[in-house]
Design an enzyme around this catalytic site. Sequence first.
Site, PDB file in Angstrom:
ATOM      1  N   HIS A 119       7.034 -69.189  36.486  1.00 45.54           N
ATOM      2  CA  HIS A 119       7.084 -67.828  35.888  1.00 45.54           C
ATOM      3  C   HIS A 119       6.354 -68.279  34.371  1.00 45.54           C
ATOM      4  CE1 HIS A 119       8.501 -64.186  33.934  1.00 45.54           C
ATOM      5  NE2 HIS A 119       8.802 -64.926  33.089  1.00 45.54           N
ATOM      6  N   LEU A 155     -18.484 -53.140  51.266  1.00 43.74           N
ATOM      7  CA  LEU A 155     -17.546 -53.110  50.123  1.00 43.74           C
ATOM      8  C   LEU A 155     -18.111 -54.094  48.981  1.00 43.74           C
ATOM      9  CD1 LEU A 155     -13.763 -52.492  51.215  1.00 43.74           C
ATOM     10  CD2 LEU A 155     -15.377 -51.144  49.952  1.00 43.74           C
ATOM     11  N   HIS A 178     -13.450 -69.739  57.939  1.00 41.06           N
ATOM     12  CA  HIS A 178     -12.307 -70.569  57.826  1.00 41.06           C
ATOM     13  C   HIS A 178     -11.682 -70.646  59.209  1.00 41.06           C
ATOM     14  CE1 HIS A 178     -11.307 -66.776  56.045  1.00 41.06           C
ATOM     15  NE2 HIS A 178     -10.204 -66.960  56.642  1.00 41.06           N
TER      16      HIS A 178
END
Length: 595
Positions: free
Chosen positions: A540, A268, A413
Amino acid sequence: MQSTLFLPSASSAVPGSGRPVVGDNIYFAGNGSITPRSLRFCGLRREVFRLQSSSSARPVAAPTKRLNSKKVLAALSGNGTPSSGFDYDLVIIGAGVGGHGAALHAVEKGLKTAIIEGDIVGGTCVNRGCVPSKALLAVSGRMRELQNEHHMKAFGLQVAAAGYDRQAVADHASNLASKIRSNLTNSLKALGVDILTGVGTILGSQKVRYGTDNVITAKDIIIATGSVPMVPKGIEVDGKTVITSDHALKLEFVPDWIAIVGSGYIGLEFSDVYTALGSEVTFVEALDQLMPGFDPEIGKLAQRVLINPRKIDYHTGVFASKITPAKDGNPVRIELIDAKTKEPKETLEVDAALIATGRAPYTNGLGLENINVETQRGFVPVDEWMRVIDANGKLVPHLYCIGDANGKMMLAHAASAQGISVVEQVCGKDHVLNHLSVPAACFTHPEISMVGLTEPQAREKAAKEGFEVSVAKTSFKANTKALAENEVEGLAKLIYRPDNGEILGVHIFGLHAADLIHEASNAIAMATRIQDIKFAVHAHPTLSEVLDELFKSAKVRGKASLVPELRFSMILHWLRLTCLVQLLNQLQSKLLRKV
């Protein structure tokens, strides 16, 4: 987020250490004091002390010539003092990301450590995998953005036709790998790890040879030799027109039409690179659907965005039984057969073929026969503590195997986390890595990330164990930051238990999905329940609010646990009350004695 802290009533002993353990987060040190156990989450560490770059998993591909063995002594002398009778406390065979993470943690724990590398420091990830591929994907991401006229006009931008310099792109990938490799080498030297150059071979219990005739002893040994590209039978790789990921990362040419055999992570990502640079891509996939390792719902969405609109076609349910490189003016020939019936299907003629069928462990020449260890499909058998198991099913004392060589989870990892877990054990602490908490990511544009179980896996587990599974979803389309970036294609999916709020899996497809997954990963690692994580505050406007909305949308029947601050406060009050009761009992005893 805070991990749950509790005071259990029973204790158990650390295997082989003699130290009693209390619960999951506390252990008794040798002097009887209570010490918190730390949970470490480690991937590719940044250079230690912010070292500037300057001018071993064994080789992922066999070296072109045998390296002369030599010893690079550490720059510092603070690399511990070895246990009596040994040259080192810990020897690690392989200086990839797994070996590097283990070595740094070992020095931090005061162990005299050496790392053996037969090729170059960094292993697959740094030299032929994660690092250079991300450099190519960074280029493909920018090319896509510049080529998307509609996207640019939405920002009010006008951009001329985008082009690229192939050699400059290849140099970017090569230079990044070189820089990270230098950083890793410098960090090992700075912390006092001895780098021993030469192929490592286990001679027997606690004894290793590196190079031709250098023999050293170690109290404990870790195998961290990594993997190499797997090439199925019938495929002839010439390194030019029929290539593996090792060759593709050099980007020696960009074919007009390339077939990619395998549609997993590697396939991919390279399809993303090649189509951005102008190639047409044909996937050849043995299973009946593309992206078979992904959650099916995420896979379908990803196919709609990453495959269907691009210059990509595909053949599923077929094997590439034979691939012949281009020669004498003829194209690359790929003979396809039905994956089930083995009947011939058709023959493709393309400019190049990339073999992306996975990776195979690099364990040949390790000397495993000297300790009666038989590999399983090339992988070194281990238990959940990464301890090596011999042909008779018995543990090999003081020998561990981490990373791709053991096959538990073939991610850089994960190898590093396994290495850190092993170091914790050799230091006397019982530590088992929860592999369901280890995240994975595919760095396409947009990205795909995941942690834990897919929905089919979760439902299969639920059917066996007798619990209910629920699913919650949120879209990127309502996220302010995604709207500002004009990148709203995306979905986050939560798989959980509605009875107790346990997170079973999280899957994300969308902008910066690889960065967003870690909140879910850490929640699983710390056993944080949905009813607790709902109290987390997110800035936000940020993409992290996608996860915030996802957790808040879950319907959990169980009551919320105490928030961390209140939980900790109650524990302190309990401890104070306990101390007060003890003081009162002592005073009462003194008064009774006087009477």
